[in-house]
Design a protein around this motif. Structure first.
Motif, PDB file in Angstrom:
ATOM      1  N   GLU A  17       0.791  -1.226   0.000  1.00 37.18           N
ATOM      2  CA  GLU A  17       0.000   0.000   0.000  1.00 37.18           C
ATOM      3  C   GLU A  17       0.826   1.280   0.000  1.00 37.18           C
ATOM      4  OE1 GLU A  17      -3.109   0.001   2.999  1.00 37.18           O
ATOM      5  OE2 GLU A  17      -3.143  -2.185   2.869  1.00 37.18           O
ATOM      6  N   ASN A  18       1.884   1.318   0.814  1.00 40.25           N
ATOM      7  CA  ASN A  18       2.644   2.563   0.935  1.00 40.25           C
ATOM      8  C   ASN A  18       4.052   2.286   1.462  1.00 40.25           C
ATOM      9  OD1 ASN A  18       2.547   2.528   3.907  1.00 40.25           O
ATOM     10  ND2 ASN A  18       0.386   3.071   3.665  1.00 40.25           N
ATOM     11  N   TRP A  19       4.882   3.334   1.430  1.00 42.72           N
ATOM     12  CA  TRP A  19       6.286   3.191   1.827  1.00 42.72           C
ATOM     13  C   TRP A  19       6.429   2.814   3.294  1.00 42.72           C
ATOM     14  CZ3 TRP A  19       7.986   6.149   5.785  1.00 42.72           C
ATOM     15  CH2 TRP A  19       7.319   7.348   6.047  1.00 42.72           C
ATOM     16  N   GLU A  20       5.549   3.311   4.144  1.00 42.81           N
ATOM     17  CA  GLU A  20       5.657   3.017   5.570  1.00 42.81           C
ATOM     18  C   GLU A  20       5.490   1.516   5.830  1.00 42.81           C
ATOM     19  OE1 GLU A  20       3.486   4.177   9.757  1.00 42.81           O
ATOM     20  OE2 GLU A  20       3.302   5.564   8.074  1.00 42.81           O
ATOM     21  N   LYS A  21       4.471   0.935   5.213  1.00 40.93           N
ATOM     22  CA  LYS A  21       4.267  -0.507   5.362  1.00 40.93           C
ATOM     23  C   LYS A  21       5.422  -1.278   4.738  1.00 40.93           C
ATOM     24  CE  LYS A  21      -0.696  -0.457   5.900  1.00 40.93           C
ATOM     25  NZ  LYS A  21      -1.996  -0.930   5.448  1.00 40.93           N
ATOM     26  N   ALA A  22       5.977  -0.742   3.656  1.00 38.79           N
ATOM     27  CA  ALA A  22       7.108  -1.406   2.990  1.00 38.79           C
ATOM     28  C   ALA A  22       8.327  -1.449   3.910  1.00 38.79           C
ATOM     29  CB  ALA A  22       7.439  -0.688   1.685  1.00 38.79           C
ATOM     30  N   ALA A  27      11.774  -4.691   7.361  1.00 40.13           N
ATOM     31  CA  ALA A  27      12.479  -4.849   8.640  1.00 40.13           C
ATOM     32  C   ALA A  27      12.011  -6.058   9.439  1.00 40.13           C
ATOM     33  CB  ALA A  27      12.299  -3.590   9.480  1.00 40.13           C
ATOM     34  N   LYS A  28      10.882  -6.630   9.087  1.00 34.81           N
ATOM     35  CA  LYS A  28      10.296  -7.711   9.883  1.00 34.81           C
ATOM     36  C   LYS A  28      11.248  -8.872  10.154  1.00 34.81           C
ATOM     37  CE  LYS A  28       6.171 -10.490  10.352  1.00 34.81           C
ATOM     38  NZ  LYS A  28       4.856 -10.812   9.787  1.00 34.81           N
TER      39      LYS A  28
END
Length: 147
Positions: A17-22, A27-28
Motif C-alpha cells: 500500500e505505501n512506503w511506511e508498510k514497505a 524490517a520484519k
C-alpha cells in the motif's frame, strides 16, 4: 556478511500500500531474529516522515536505516523486493523496487556494510537483475556476488 539464514532476510512481494508498510515489512525479518528492536523500525519510519525520502538512493532503491542507539542489537541486513514498486515521494512519482534495511551497531560497521551495498547500487546491471529476479534464490545468488 551474508548469514546462513539469509533466506529468512530476503523477501519478494507483488505490491504494498505505501512506503511506511514497505519499511516495516522489509524490517520484519530483523525484528523476528532480534537484530533490531521495534524502536528501530519506528525510528526509520519517523526519519522519512521528518526528513523526506532521503533513504531513496536512486530511482529504484531505498536504504532504510537509523542510528545504532535507536535499537540495533547486531549488524544486520535485509532486502524486500516489491515487484510493482512503491512510491516514497508523490511529487517525484518514482517507484522503489528494492528496499534494503541496514542495522549497524556502530558508525564503523555502518561504513563497512555501506561500502558493500554501494558495489551493488553502483552496478546498474546488477540492480536490474535484482529487480527482474523472480525468486528468493535468484536474489541471494546475485547478492552473493558482492556481499
Amino acid at each position: 556478511m551474508l548469514e546462513k539464514d539469509i533466506r529468512s532476510k530476503v523477501n519478494i512481494i507483488d505490491s504494498i500500500e505505501n512506503w511506511e508498510k514497505a519499511i516495516k515489512l522489509a524490517a520484519k525479518p530483523l525484528l523476528l531474529d532480534n537484530s533490531v528492536t521495534e524502536n528501530y523500525v519506528r525510528a526509520m519510519v519517523n526519519n522519512v516522515r521528518k526528513f523526506g525520502a532521503y533513504i531513496v538512493i536512486n530511482d529504484t532503491i531505498a536504504l532504510a536505516h537509523s542510528r545504532p542507539e535507536d535499537g540495533v542489537m547486531r549488524n544486520c541486513l535485509s532486502l524486500l523486493k516489491i515487484n510493482e514498486g512503491v512510491v516514497f515521494d508523490e511529487n517525484l512519482g518514482d517507484k522503489v523496487y528494492l528496499i534494503f534495511v541496514l542495522g549497524a551497531v556502530s558508525n564503523r560497521s555502518h561504513i563497512d556494510i555501506l561500502l558493500k551495498l554501494m558495489e551493488i547500487i553502483d552496478n546498474h546491471d546488477m540492480v536490474q537483475r535484482l529487480i527482474d529476479a523472480t525468486s528468493i534464490a535468484t536474489l541471494i545468488e546475485i547478492l552473493q556476488e558482492v556481499i
